[in-house]
Motif scaffolding. Structure first.
Motif, PDB file in Angstrom:
ATOM      1  N   THR A  65      74.948   7.592  42.050  1.00 15.90           N
ATOM      2  CA  THR A  65      73.659   7.688  42.761  1.00 15.90           C
ATOM      3  C   THR A  65      72.616   8.950  42.261  1.00 15.90           C
ATOM      4  O   THR A  65      71.458   8.370  42.045  1.00 15.90           O
ATOM      5  N   LEU A  66      73.379   9.903  41.844  1.00 12.80           N
ATOM      6  CA  LEU A  66      72.709  11.076  41.439  1.00 12.80           C
ATOM      7  C   LEU A  66      72.107  10.839  40.231  1.00 12.80           C
ATOM      8  O   LEU A  66      70.929  11.337  39.802  1.00 12.80           O
ATOM      9  N   VAL A  67      72.894  10.294  39.334  1.00  9.75           N
ATOM     10  CA  VAL A  67      72.324   9.814  38.061  1.00  9.75           C
ATOM     11  C   VAL A  67      71.138   8.800  38.119  1.00  9.75           C
ATOM     12  O   VAL A  67      70.179   9.092  37.269  1.00  9.75           O
ATOM     13  N   CYS A  68      70.885   8.105  39.172  1.00  8.75           N
ATOM     14  CA  CYS A  68      69.826   7.174  39.262  1.00  8.75           C
ATOM     15  C   CYS A  68      68.515   8.082  39.312  1.00  8.75           C
ATOM     16  O   CYS A  68      67.565   7.709  39.188  1.00  8.75           O
ATOM     17  N   ALA A  69      68.823   9.188  40.144  1.00  5.77           N
ATOM     18  CA  ALA A  69      67.622  10.070  40.324  1.00  5.77           C
ATOM     19  C   ALA A  69      67.623  11.201  39.147  1.00  5.77           C
ATOM     20  O   ALA A  69      66.491  11.995  39.062  1.00  5.77           O
ATOM     21  N   GLY A  70      68.217  11.035  38.010  1.00  5.57           N
ATOM     22  CA  GLY A  70      68.141  11.705  36.856  1.00  5.57           C
ATOM     23  C   GLY A  70      68.863  12.873  36.612  1.00  5.57           C
ATOM     24  O   GLY A  70      68.644  13.839  35.865  1.00  5.57           O
ATOM     25  N   THR A  71      69.757  13.117  37.650  1.00  7.87           N
ATOM     26  CA  THR A  71      70.827  14.171  37.772  1.00  7.87           C
ATOM     27  C   THR A  71      71.582  14.232  36.498  1.00  7.87           C
ATOM     28  O   THR A  71      72.110  13.322  35.925  1.00  7.87           O
ATOM     29  N   ASN A  72      71.801  15.439  35.759  1.00 11.92           N
ATOM     30  CA  ASN A  72      72.803  15.728  34.608  1.00 11.92           C
ATOM     31  C   ASN A  72      73.406  16.936  34.792  1.00 11.92           C
ATOM     32  O   ASN A  72      73.311  17.709  35.715  1.00 11.92           O
ATOM     33  N   GLN A  73      74.051  17.247  33.548  1.00 17.67           N
ATOM     34  CA  GLN A  73      74.877  18.653  33.748  1.00 17.67           C
ATOM     35  C   GLN A  73      73.995  19.847  33.873  1.00 17.67           C
ATOM     36  O   GLN A  73      74.549  20.893  34.539  1.00 17.67           O
ATOM     37  N   ASP A  74      72.683  19.652  33.629  1.00 19.78           N
ATOM     38  CA  ASP A  74      71.861  20.895  33.719  1.00 19.78           C
ATOM     39  C   ASP A  74      71.253  21.018  35.122  1.00 19.78           C
ATOM     40  O   ASP A  74      70.535  22.004  35.335  1.00 19.78           O
ATOM     41  N   SER A  75      71.346  19.877  35.957  1.00 19.85           N
ATOM     42  CA  SER A  75      70.802  20.070  37.040  1.00 19.85           C
ATOM     43  C   SER A  75      71.242  20.877  38.036  1.00 19.85           C
ATOM     44  O   SER A  75      72.547  21.190  38.179  1.00 19.85           O
ATOM     45  N   PHE A  76      70.418  21.353  39.038  1.00 15.55           N
ATOM     46  CA  PHE A  76      70.772  22.153  40.196  1.00 15.55           C
ATOM     47  C   PHE A  76      70.362  21.329  41.397  1.00 15.55           C
ATOM     48  O   PHE A  76      69.528  21.044  41.804  1.00 15.55           O
ATOM     49  N   VAL A  77      71.629  20.903  42.172  1.00 20.75           N
ATOM     50  CA  VAL A  77      71.465  19.961  43.234  1.00 20.75           C
ATOM     51  C   VAL A  77      71.309  20.848  44.510  1.00 20.75           C
ATOM     52  O   VAL A  77      72.491  21.521  44.938  1.00 20.75           O
ATOM     53  N   HIS A  78      70.222  20.896  45.111  1.00 16.62           N
ATOM     54  CA  HIS A  78      69.900  21.610  46.453  1.00 16.62           C
ATOM     55  C   HIS A  78      70.420  20.658  47.558  1.00 16.62           C
ATOM     56  O   HIS A  78      69.642  19.727  47.978  1.00 16.62           O
ATOM     57  N   ARG A  82      64.557  30.030  54.338  1.00 17.74           N
ATOM     58  CA  ARG A  82      65.340  30.655  53.400  1.00 17.74           C
ATOM     59  C   ARG A  82      65.569  29.432  52.250  1.00 17.74           C
ATOM     60  O   ARG A  82      65.979  29.818  51.122  1.00 17.74           O
ATOM     61  N   GLN A  83      65.572  28.290  52.797  1.00 18.81           N
ATOM     62  CA  GLN A  83      65.920  27.107  51.843  1.00 18.81           C
ATOM     63  C   GLN A  83      64.854  27.171  50.913  1.00 18.81           C
ATOM     64  O   GLN A  83      65.214  27.036  49.684  1.00 18.81           O
ATOM     65  N   ILE A  84      63.612  27.350  51.096  1.00 19.01           N
ATOM     66  CA  ILE A  84      62.492  27.305  50.243  1.00 19.01           C
ATOM     67  C   ILE A  84      62.538  28.237  49.197  1.00 19.01           C
ATOM     68  O   ILE A  84      62.424  28.328  48.032  1.00 19.01           O
ATOM     69  N   GLN A  85      63.088  29.583  49.823  1.00 23.37           N
ATOM     70  CA  GLN A  85      63.066  30.713  48.901  1.00 23.37           C
ATOM     71  C   GLN A  85      64.069  30.580  47.770  1.00 23.37           C
ATOM     72  O   GLN A  85      64.263  30.844  46.770  1.00 23.37           O
ATOM     73  N   THR A  86      65.231  29.937  48.459  1.00 25.26           N
ATOM     74  CA  THR A  86      66.420  29.733  47.425  1.00 25.26           C
ATOM     75  C   THR A  86      65.969  28.609  46.521  1.00 25.26           C
ATOM     76  O   THR A  86      66.498  28.662  45.352  1.00 25.26           O
ATOM     77  N   MET A  87      65.405  27.618  46.863  1.00 28.10           N
ATOM     78  CA  MET A  87      64.768  26.534  45.953  1.00 28.10           C
ATOM     79  C   MET A  87      64.166  27.414  44.720  1.00 28.10           C
ATOM     80  O   MET A  87      64.301  26.914  43.484  1.00 28.10           O
ATOM     81  N   LYS A  88      63.394  28.252  45.104  1.00 28.70           N
ATOM     82  CA  LYS A  88      62.399  28.982  44.239  1.00 28.70           C
ATOM     83  C   LYS A  88      63.212  29.571  43.222  1.00 28.70           C
ATOM     84  O   LYS A  88      63.096  29.619  42.001  1.00 28.70           O
ATOM     85  N   ASP A  89      64.108  30.359  43.756  1.00 30.33           N
ATOM     86  CA  ASP A  89      64.740  31.712  43.052  1.00 30.33           C
ATOM     87  C   ASP A  89      65.694  30.907  42.406  1.00 30.33           C
ATOM     88  O   ASP A  89      66.190  31.422  41.240  1.00 30.33           O
ATOM     89  N   PHE A  90      66.490  30.024  42.873  1.00 34.81           N
ATOM     90  CA  PHE A  90      67.793  29.323  42.199  1.00 34.81           C
ATOM     91  C   PHE A  90      67.428  28.238  41.071  1.00 34.81           C
ATOM     92  O   PHE A  90      68.265  27.764  40.330  1.00 34.81           O
ATOM     93  N   GLY A  91      66.000  27.961  41.324  1.00 34.61           N
ATOM     94  CA  GLY A  91      65.659  26.863  40.209  1.00 34.61           C
ATOM     95  C   GLY A  91      66.242  25.442  40.582  1.00 34.61           C
ATOM     96  O   GLY A  91      66.525  24.772  39.800  1.00 34.61           O
ATOM     97  N   SER A  92      66.316  25.076  41.969  1.00 30.76           N
ATOM     98  CA  SER A  92      66.695  23.646  42.375  1.00 30.76           C
ATOM     99  C   SER A  92      66.067  22.619  41.619  1.00 30.76           C
ATOM    100  O   SER A  92      64.900  22.725  41.738  1.00 30.76           O
ATOM    101  N   THR A  93      66.566  21.654  41.121  1.00 25.52           N
ATOM    102  CA  THR A  93      65.973  20.584  40.335  1.00 25.52           C
ATOM    103  C   THR A  93      66.107  19.347  41.270  1.00 25.52           C
ATOM    104  O   THR A  93      65.398  18.342  41.213  1.00 25.52           O
TER     105      THR A  93
END
Lengths: 433, 143
Positions: free
Chosen positions: A118-131, A166-177
Motif C-alpha cells: 500500500t505504502l509503495v503504491c504512494a511512493g514510499t521508500n527507505q528514505d521516506s518519513f511516514v507521518h 504540534r503535528q504540523i510543527q513536527t511535519m515541518k521540523d522532522f521532514g515528513s514525506t
C-alpha cells in the motif's frame, strides 16, 4: 521502487487462481475443524471441506456476517490456540460489545507485507518519513501503517491523532514525506496549517494514504492541491485484517485488492448471487492466508464493483472501485462505525420505549459532526430546565461511552421528526460524499 | 392549598408560544400566570390556568409534551423587602426553591408569587405558620 512484492502484485491470472485455490482449500479445512459456528453452516447445506477443490468453488461456501462475529464473541472464530496469538485488535460493536480479531506472528508478517505494498503504491521508500496520524490503539489503522512502513525501512513518526498544531510543527521540523490519516483529518490539518501561516512549500510532503472513511473526489482534489501531494485511497476493515486489504496506485483508477491474501466477490445483497465483473453490489471477502482469524465470504456491506483488467501501473491484482455506499444503515463518522441501532439502545435507557430520534450527520469545517434529535416523551419531560439539561448530558455521555464519539443532543417536540410511511427517518446525512 | 401548574415543552422556534395560547384561548381557558424558562435549544412554558385538567388534555391532543406539577401561590407585601421575608422563612427550614415567578395581576397592596419547591406541603405549613397568605386554586383562578 515500483512494486513491493512484484511476484504477487503482477502475477498472471492463471498463476493467481492456482495460488488462491491452494490457499482456499487450506483455509476451509482450518475453519471447518476449528469454528463450530461455520462448520454447522456448512453441514446444514451438506457441504464438506472436500467439496472445495479450487477458487471456482468459492460461491458454494456459506457467508460470514457481522452477527456471526458477535455471536462468537470474543474468541469463537479463532482458529489458533490463543497462546499462538500475539496481537488483538477490536472495533466498536452494538451496545458496547466489540468485535475482537487476533493475529499470529505470520499474520502480522502478511499484514506488514500488504501495508508495505500500500505504502509503495504512494511512493514510499527507505528514505521516506511516514507521518502516521492514525490513532494508535485497538483500532487497526495506526499499527497497520506502522509495521508496513517499518518493513519498507522508512522512518516512522508514530505521532497518532490529535494535537494538530504540534503535528504540523513536527511535519515541518522532522521532514515528513508521507502522510497517513483519515481524509477529513487531512483537510483539518490543512486549515490549521493555514491559520498558523505555514505554507505547503515549507513541508516535504509528497504523498498521503487516506482511508478509514468514505471521501469524495472533490475532497481528494482539495487535499492534493492545498498540500501539493498525491492523495491515494486505501481500504480495509479489521474483520479482514485492517488497512491493507486494497489500495490505489498512482493511477488512481480503482483500488488493487491484495488477492493473494483476500479474495473479493461482488454479490447482490438481496438475492445473494454472485455478480459478474463490473456490476455494482456488496463486496465480500475471503481471507486465504490468515491463521488466527480467517473468515470465508465475509459480508462487508460496502458497495463496490470489480475490474480484472491489468492496470497501467503493471499490477494484475483485481481492482475494486471506490466504495460508494452501504447495503445497511451503517454510518462512518470520524472513522468510527456507527449504527443507528446503537443510538437506539442508548435511548432505551431513558424510558420504557425508546423515544423517536434522528441522527443529523454533517461535515463542518471538514470534521464530521453528529447531532441526535430526541423527541420529548412524557417519561422524559420535566418542568425543570436542569433535569432536561441533565438528560441531554447523560445521553451524550452514554453515546460517548459506547461509540467513543461526542454527539450534540437536542430535545425536540413530540411528532416533529419526519416520518415516512409511519416509520421515522433515522438518519439525515448532509455530508456530500 | 396547592395550585396545579401546567408545563409545556417548546422548541425555540417561531410561533410556538402563540400556538399554545391560541389553542387555550379557543377553548375559553383563562391564563392567570405564566413564565418561560429557556435554554438555547428549548424552553419550558409554565402556566396557571382556570381549567388545568381540560387544558392538559387539549394540549396533549395537539401534540405537545405536557406535565402537571403542584406549586404554591402566595401573596407578599408589595414593598421593598417583601419577598425576602418569605424566602427567609423557607431558607431557615432548608426548603430550596426550584423556581419562582410573579403573577400577571396583583391584589390590593400585595404582589402574587408562584413558588415551586421540593416539598410543597411542608412549605405551605411553614408559610402559613409564619403568617404568609397562601392562595387556594379558586382564589388564583379569580385573579
Amino acid at each position: 521502487m515500483k512494486y513491493w512484492n512484484e511476484k504477487y502484485e503482477c502475477m498472471s491470472r492463471d498463476e493467481m487462481s492456482a495460488v488462491q485455490s491452494e490457499r482456499l482449500v487450506t483455509t476451509v479445512n482450518r475453519i471447518y475443524n476449528n469454528v463450530p459456528n461455520y462448520r454447522e453452516k456448512m453441514q446444514k447445506i451438506g457441504l464438506e471441506p472436500g467439496d472445495i477443490k479450487s477458487i471456482e468453488d468459492l460461491p458454494k461456501l456459506p457467508f460470514t456476517t457481522k452477527q456471526d462475529l458477535r455471536d462468537t464473541y470474543p474468541y469463537g472464530m479463532f482458529t489458533e490456540p490463543l497462546r499462538n496469538v500475539v496481537r488483538l485488535h477490536a472495533s466498536s460493536g452494538t451496545t458496547g460489545k466489540q468485535i475482537v480479531v487476533g493475529y499470529t506472528r505470520n499474520d502480522l508478517d502478511s499484514w506488514a507485507d500488504v501495508m508495505a505494498r500500500t505504502l509503495v503504491c504512494a511512493g514510499t521508500n527507505q528514505d521516506s518519513f511516514v507521518h502516521n496520524a492514525y490513532g494508535y490503539g485497538l483500532f487497526t489503522g495506526a499499527l497497520g501503517v506502522h509495521y508496513g512502513a517499518e518493513k519498507i525501512g522508512a522512518t516512522v513518526i508514530p505521532i497518532s491523532g490529535g494535537n494538530t498544531k504540534r503535528q504540523i510543527q513536527t511535519m515541518k521540523d522532522f521532514g515528513s514525506t508521507i502522510l497517513a490519516c483519515t481524509p477529513s483529518y487531512a483537510l483539518f490539518l490543512i486549515e490549521v496549517m493555514e491559520e498558523m501561516g505555514i505554507k505547503k512549500e515549507e513541508l516535504q510532503l509528497k504523498a498521503g494514504v487516506f482511508g478509514a472513511e468514505p471521501w469524495s473526489l472533490n475532497m481528494r482534489s482539495e487535499i492534493e492541491e492545498r498540500l501539493g501531494i498525491l492523495a491515494i485511497d486505501i481500504y480495509g476493515l479489521s474483520e479482514i485484517i485492517g488497512p491493507g486489504v486494497s489500495s490505489e496506485c498512482s493511477c488512481k483508477s480503482g483500488l488493487h485488492v491484495f488477492e493473494d491474501h483476500f479474495v473479493p466477490e461482488i454479490i447482490n445483497p438481496e438475492t445473494l448471487e454472485v455478480l459478474p465483473p463490473g456490476e455494482k453490489g456488496e463486496i465480500v471477502f475471503s481471507t486465504i492466508t490468515k491463521e488466527a482469524f480467517p473468515v470465508l465470504r465475509y459480508r462487508t456491506r460496502d458497495i463496490s464493483s470489480l475490474n480484472y483488467e491489468t492496470c497501467t501501473c503493471g499490477r494484475t491484482h483485481v481492482r475494486m472501485n471506490r466504495v460508494t455506499g452501504r447495503s445497511d444503515d451503517m454510518l462512518i463518522i470520524r472513522g468510527v462505525n456507527v449504527f443507528p441501532s446503537q443510538i437506539e439502545s442508548v435511548l432505551l435507557n431513558f424510558g420504557e420505549v425508546a423515544p423517536h430520534y434522528q441522527l443529523i450527520v454533517d461535515r463542518v469545517g471538514n470534521l464530521d459532526s453528529m447531532e441526535v434529535w430526541v423527541e420529548m416523551t412524557p417519561a422524559l419531560f420535566s418542568d425543570e430546565v436542569k433535569k432536561l439539561e441533565d438528560i441531554e448530558r447523560r445521553i451524550s455521555a452514554e453515546i460517548d461511552f459506547i461509540l467513543g464519539i461526542s454527539a450534540k443532543i437536542k430535545l425536540v417536540e413530540p411528532k416533529t421528526i419526519e416520518r415516512s410511511e409511519g416509520k421515522a427517518k433515522r438518519v439525515i446525512d448532509k455530508r456530500n460524499l | 392549598m396547592l395550585v396545579k401548574q401546567l408545563s409545556v415543552f417548546l422548541e425555540n422556534k417561531l410561533g410556538r408560544l402563540a400556538e399554545v395560547t391560541k389553542i387555550l384561548g379557543d377553548k375559553d381557558i383563562d391564563i392567570s400566570a405564566l413564565s418561560v424558562a429557556d435554554t438555547t435549544d428549548f424552553g419550558i412554558l409554565r402556566l396557571i390556568v382556570n381549567k388545568p385538567e381540560e387544558a392538559e388534555l387539549i394540549l396533549r391532543e395537539n401534540g405537545f409534551a405536557v406535565s402537571c406539577t403542584n406549586v404554591i401561590a402566595i401573596a407578599v407585601i408589595d414593598k421593598p423587602g417583601g419577598l425576602s421575608t418569605v424566602l427567609d422563612i423557607l431558607d431557615k427550614v432548608s426548603i430550596s426553591i426550584e423556581y419562582m415567578y410573579a403573577f400577571v395581576g396583583k391584589a390590593n397592596d400585595q404582589a402574587l408569587v408562584i413558588l415551586r419547591v421540593e416539598s410543597p406541603d411542608k412549605a405551605v405549613e411553614i408559610l402559613k405558620k409564619n403568617g404568609i397568605r397562601v392562595l387556594s386554586s379558586n382564589e388564583v383562578y379569580k385573579l
